[in-house]
Design a protein around this motif. Structure first.
Motif, PDB file in Angstrom:
ATOM      1  N   TYR A  66       0.848  -1.193   0.000  1.00 35.48           N
ATOM      2  CA  TYR A  66       0.000   0.000   0.000  1.00 35.48           C
ATOM      3  C   TYR A  66       0.884   1.244   0.000  1.00 35.48           C
ATOM      4  CZ  TYR A  66      -3.777   3.030   1.786  1.00 35.48           C
ATOM      5  OH  TYR A  66      -4.704   4.017   1.972  1.00 35.48           O
ATOM      6  N   ILE A  67       0.822   2.031   1.032  1.00 36.68           N
ATOM      7  CA  ILE A  67       1.640   3.226   1.134  1.00 36.68           C
ATOM      8  C   ILE A  67       2.781   2.912   2.092  1.00 36.68           C
ATOM      9  CG2 ILE A  67       1.698   5.658   1.765  1.00 36.68           C
ATOM     10  CD1 ILE A  67      -1.218   5.834   1.118  1.00 36.68           C
ATOM     11  N   ALA A  68       3.860   2.370   1.563  1.00 30.01           N
ATOM     12  CA  ALA A  68       5.006   2.061   2.404  1.00 30.01           C
ATOM     13  C   ALA A  68       5.588   3.363   2.924  1.00 30.01           C
ATOM     14  CB  ALA A  68       6.045   1.275   1.608  1.00 30.01           C
ATOM     15  N   GLY A  69       5.686   3.498   4.232  1.00 26.65           N
ATOM     16  CA  GLY A  69       6.124   4.754   4.821  1.00 26.65           C
ATOM     17  C   GLY A  69       7.405   4.606   5.600  1.00 26.65           C
ATOM     18  N   ILE A 320      13.733   5.910   4.811  1.00 30.52           N
ATOM     19  CA  ILE A 320      14.964   5.284   4.344  1.00 30.52           C
ATOM     20  C   ILE A 320      15.729   4.775   5.554  1.00 30.52           C
ATOM     21  CG2 ILE A 320      16.238   7.479   4.344  1.00 30.52           C
ATOM     22  CD1 ILE A 320      17.741   6.423   1.831  1.00 30.52           C
ATOM     23  N   THR A 321      16.441   3.666   5.395  1.00 35.52           N
ATOM     24  CA  THR A 321      17.203   3.072   6.486  1.00 35.52           C
ATOM     25  C   THR A 321      18.411   2.333   5.943  1.00 35.52           C
ATOM     26  OG1 THR A 321      16.998   1.736   8.511  1.00 35.52           O
ATOM     27  CG2 THR A 321      16.022   0.832   6.517  1.00 35.52           C
ATOM     28  N   ALA A 322      19.406   2.166   6.775  1.00 34.85           N
ATOM     29  CA  ALA A 322      20.554   1.348   6.402  1.00 34.85           C
ATOM     30  C   ALA A 322      20.181  -0.113   6.570  1.00 34.85           C
ATOM     31  CB  ALA A 322      21.753   1.699   7.275  1.00 34.85           C
ATOM     32  N   GLY A 323      20.452  -0.927   5.551  1.00 34.25           N
ATOM     33  CA  GLY A 323      20.104  -2.327   5.598  1.00 34.25           C
ATOM     34  C   GLY A 323      21.221  -3.188   6.146  1.00 34.25           C
ATOM     35  N   PHE A 330      14.706   1.939   0.973  1.00 31.57           N
ATOM     36  CA  PHE A 330      13.753   3.035   1.115  1.00 31.57           C
ATOM     37  C   PHE A 330      12.361   2.604   0.678  1.00 31.57           C
ATOM     38  CE2 PHE A 330      15.945   3.330  -2.931  1.00 31.57           C
ATOM     39  CZ  PHE A 330      14.936   3.537  -3.856  1.00 31.57           C
ATOM     40  N   ALA A 331      11.382   3.323   1.194  1.00 27.62           N
ATOM     41  CA  ALA A 331       9.979   3.022   0.911  1.00 27.62           C
ATOM     42  C   ALA A 331       9.456   3.959  -0.158  1.00 27.62           C
ATOM     43  CB  ALA A 331       9.151   3.154   2.184  1.00 27.62           C
TER      44      ALA A 331
END
Length: 698
Positions: A66-69, A320-323, A330-331
């Protein structure tokens, strides 16, 4: 890391505007004939369904992306993200899963907790959620939780969150104990993060300041007179011992900000910074951020040098995040993206359920549905495997039905066309002067397809070879849905003048009116030889015999009913298209009504009997497909609805003229409607601000 509030809100508004524009598009393409193409199928995705129900009817929800936030790295080596009314998980190889559960409603932000679980904010219902890596959901509520937005793990072993609705900061332990800290300087707090100084830092969007709160609740604020803090949104701890944040200011105000733990503020601008949304520290010693405004991924060094990289779409980037794999994740709307520190981007589209509306059982044992928001036709197996197809002139698809030729037929009001798709995904599109704002569609008893033209008040017929005929008649006003009747004719709802229409296969039109028909939408043939329809405007279910005798069933449990279908149990099943919520209703042929609720049912529209003996429905409010069994033990709310009978003389009189004026319309769609139209902006969902005029799910 999560997503800043303003970026999340703006994205919701953009989706709402796009949906409204597509809904208003009713003009057909010039010319006629057929265009054929093999519709490319997106990779099938299997989404585990998590069952839950309230009382009767076993419900399973199959969420789409859906709306990945908000997005964060989980303790299990996967990425976890918020997904509207579900929580999503994607492995570093691109495998998706989605989890639903009680208490998940407009999930905004998410973070890894100190207890090995993920914690998230559930904005719309004022809850803090916890989900284990196996998908078990727990929801916490309490006084003081009011429109929670950002969330982070604190240095004290608790979770800290912002309350945008009450201008406060919250703390919740891993056992669910909640403390709320209020201060007059807290104004519309958005994102929050743990700082290098043992305190929590948050963005004050409402007052253009950065806030700091100690683990004992002492609050301080930092502002900048030169505009270096302009509608701050997301915030994160940087590798240089400072805090970095996004400034979601308009025009020149869009920038990346830096604040030291002593309150010194610096801001950085550049051509690649446009409505920045999320921000996180990267594995390369720089900060990485998403740009909602231009769809670029940004990188900024601690000395302020900015580099931009193309994202996965034109705009709409979120958190956004470090994986765990050394890349940034990022979403985005409808996908999760990955970018390496060298700028190589990969996009992973999730289960393609976006704006589902119509749904029908296919000849291949699967369910087929229309995706209004991304102009595709979807297919879902009874085990939850989703595939979507595109093709020429598929634009805002609405109704869908199984044809007599072994294919699926659908309406495309956005392009003014009728589409046909085979079970292998080959799409053919038919246009012509007889197609104008097509809406509902059904197979007729004559081997052709019949459809409603909402745009020019006609009923259309198309053969399986593509020959189109349209019929006019007194009393046809904004026809909505259509079905084959037990008498060899086609029956349809006239939303524009509150009548029920009948048309023979030779084109003879009859209209029936009477007290109690109010905003008729869905219609279906019942097992009792009558036609059953939904009254969207006044919340009732109607029944009309083939001789025109009308019965209306009322009860408060029937609320904004949209579509209706005959179930395998001899009853009628309908969707209650309540905005941001909803339910599934069942009414027997004697008027006994039962209402079913369950987590994940959100603004359901289309409903159909499936090949597995259950009912399947489309959730337009959270982009998911639902399934409900006909086993009803025990019922939730069962009652005999109040009935209102009309005389045959009144109900069956043929209309020669209509006294009711049509509502003022724009682009063929009435503007005199009720409530708020999906998909709602996240701003209106999370702040209870003024809603947009709502259109019924015709």
């Amino acid at each position: 890391m999560g997503i800043g509030w303003r970026g999340f809100r703006r994205f919701g508004q953009a989706v709402a505007v796009a949906a409204a524009m597509a809904l208003l598009c009713a003009a057909g393409l010039p010319g006629g004939g057929a265009r054929q193409a093999a519709g490319p199928a997106r990779a099938p995705v299997i989404t585990p369904a998590f069952a839950s129900a309230s009382g009767a009817g076993h419900v399973r929800i199959f969420p789409g992306l859906y709306i990945a936030g908000g997005i964060t790295a989980g303790p299990d080596g996967a990425l976890w993200f918020t997904n509207g009314d579900s929580i999503g998980r994607i492995t570093t190889t691109g495998r998706f899963a989605a989890y639903t559960g009680a208490g998940i409603s407009s999930a905004a932000d998410i973070t890894a907790g100190p207890d090995g679980a993920l914690w998230f904010t559930s904005t719309f219902n004022d809850r803090i959620g916890r989900i284990t890596t196996t998908g078990k959901v727990t929801s916490y509520t309490g006084p003081g939780i009011n429109r929670p937005a950002g969330i982070t793990a604190g240095p004290d072993g608790a979770l800290w969150f912002t309350n945008s609705g009450s201008n406060s900061i919250g703390r919740i332990t891993t056992t669910g104990k909640i403390i709320i800290y209020s201060n007059s300087g807290i104004s519309f707090p958005s994102a929050i993060t743990a700082g290098p100084d043992g305190a929590l830092w948050f963005t004050n969007t409402g007052s253009n300041s950065i806030g700091r709160i100690t683990t004992t609740g002492k609050v301080a604020f930092y502002s900048s007179p030169n505009g270096s803090i302009d509608q701050p949104s997301a915030i994160t701890a940087g590798p240089d011992g400072a805090l970095w944040f996004t400034n979601d200011g308009v025009g020149a105000g869009a920038s990346i900000g830096r604040i030291t733990t002593t309150g010194t503020v610096t801001s950085y601008t550049g051509t690649g910074v446009s409505d920045p949304s999320g921000i996180t520290a990267g594995p390369d010693g720089a900060l990485w951020f998403t740009n909602y405004g231009n769809g670029l991924i940004g990188r900024i060094t601690t000395s302020g040098k900015i580099t931009s990289f193309p994202g996965t779409g034109p705009r709409g980037l979120q958190g956004i995040t470090a994986g765990p794999d050394g890349a940034l994740w990022f979403a985005n709307y409808g996908s999760i993206g990955r970018i390496t520190t060298a700028g190589a981007v990969t996009s992973y589209p999730g289960p393609d359920i976006r704006g589902p509306g119509g749904i029908t059982a296919g000849p291949d044992g699967a369910l087929w549905f229309t995706n209004f928001l991304d102009n595709t036709i979807g297919r879902i197996t009874t085990t939850g495997k989703v595939t979507s197809y595109t093709g020429p002139s598929v634009s805002g698809p609405g109704g869908i039905t199984a044809g007599p030729d072994g294919a699926l037929w659908f309406t495309s009001p956005g392009s003014g066309s009728i589409g046909r798709i085979t079970t292998t995904g080959k799409v053919t599109s038919y246009t012509g002067t007889g197609i104008n704002g097509p809406n509902g569609i059904t197979s007729g008893p004559d081997g052709a397809l019949w459809f409603t033209n909402y745009g020019n008040n006609t009923i259309g017929r198309i053969t399986t070879s593509g020959k189109v005929t349209s019929y006019t008649g007194t009393g046809i006003r904004r026809p909505a849905q259509i079905t084959a009747g037990p008498d060899g004719a086609l029956w349809f709802t006239n939303y524009g003048n509150n009548t029920i229409g009948r048309i023979t296969t030779r084109g003879k039109v009859t209209s029936y009116t009477g007290i109690g028909i109010n905003g008729p939408g869905g219609i279906t043939a019942g097992p009792d030889g009558a036609l059953w329809f939904t009254n969207f405007q006044d919340g009732s279910i109607g029944r009309i015999t083939t001789t025109g005798k009308i019965t209306i069933y009322h009860h408060t449990g029937i609320n904004a009913p949209a579509r209706i279908t005959a179930g395998p149990d001899g009853a009628l099943w309908f969707t209650n298209d309540t905005n941001n919520s909803g339910s599934i209703g069942r009414i027997t042929t004697t008027g006994n009504v039962t209402i079913y609720t369950a987590p994940g049912i959100n603004a359901p529209v289309g409903i159909t009997a499936g090949p597995d003996g259950t009912l399947w429905f489309a959730n337009s409010g959270n982009n998911s497909i639902g399934r409900i069994t006909t086993i009803v033990t025990p019922p939730t709310r069962s009652f005999t609805a109040a009935r209102r009978f009309l005389s045959s003389a009144l109900a069956a009189r043929r209309l020669s003229s209509l006294a009711q004026p049509l509502p003022k319309s724009v682009g063929g769609v009435p503007t005199t409607t009720y409530g708020a139209r999906r998909p709602p902006s996240l701003q209106s969902r999370q702040h209870q601000q003024a809603q947009q005029p709502r259109q019924p799910a015709l």
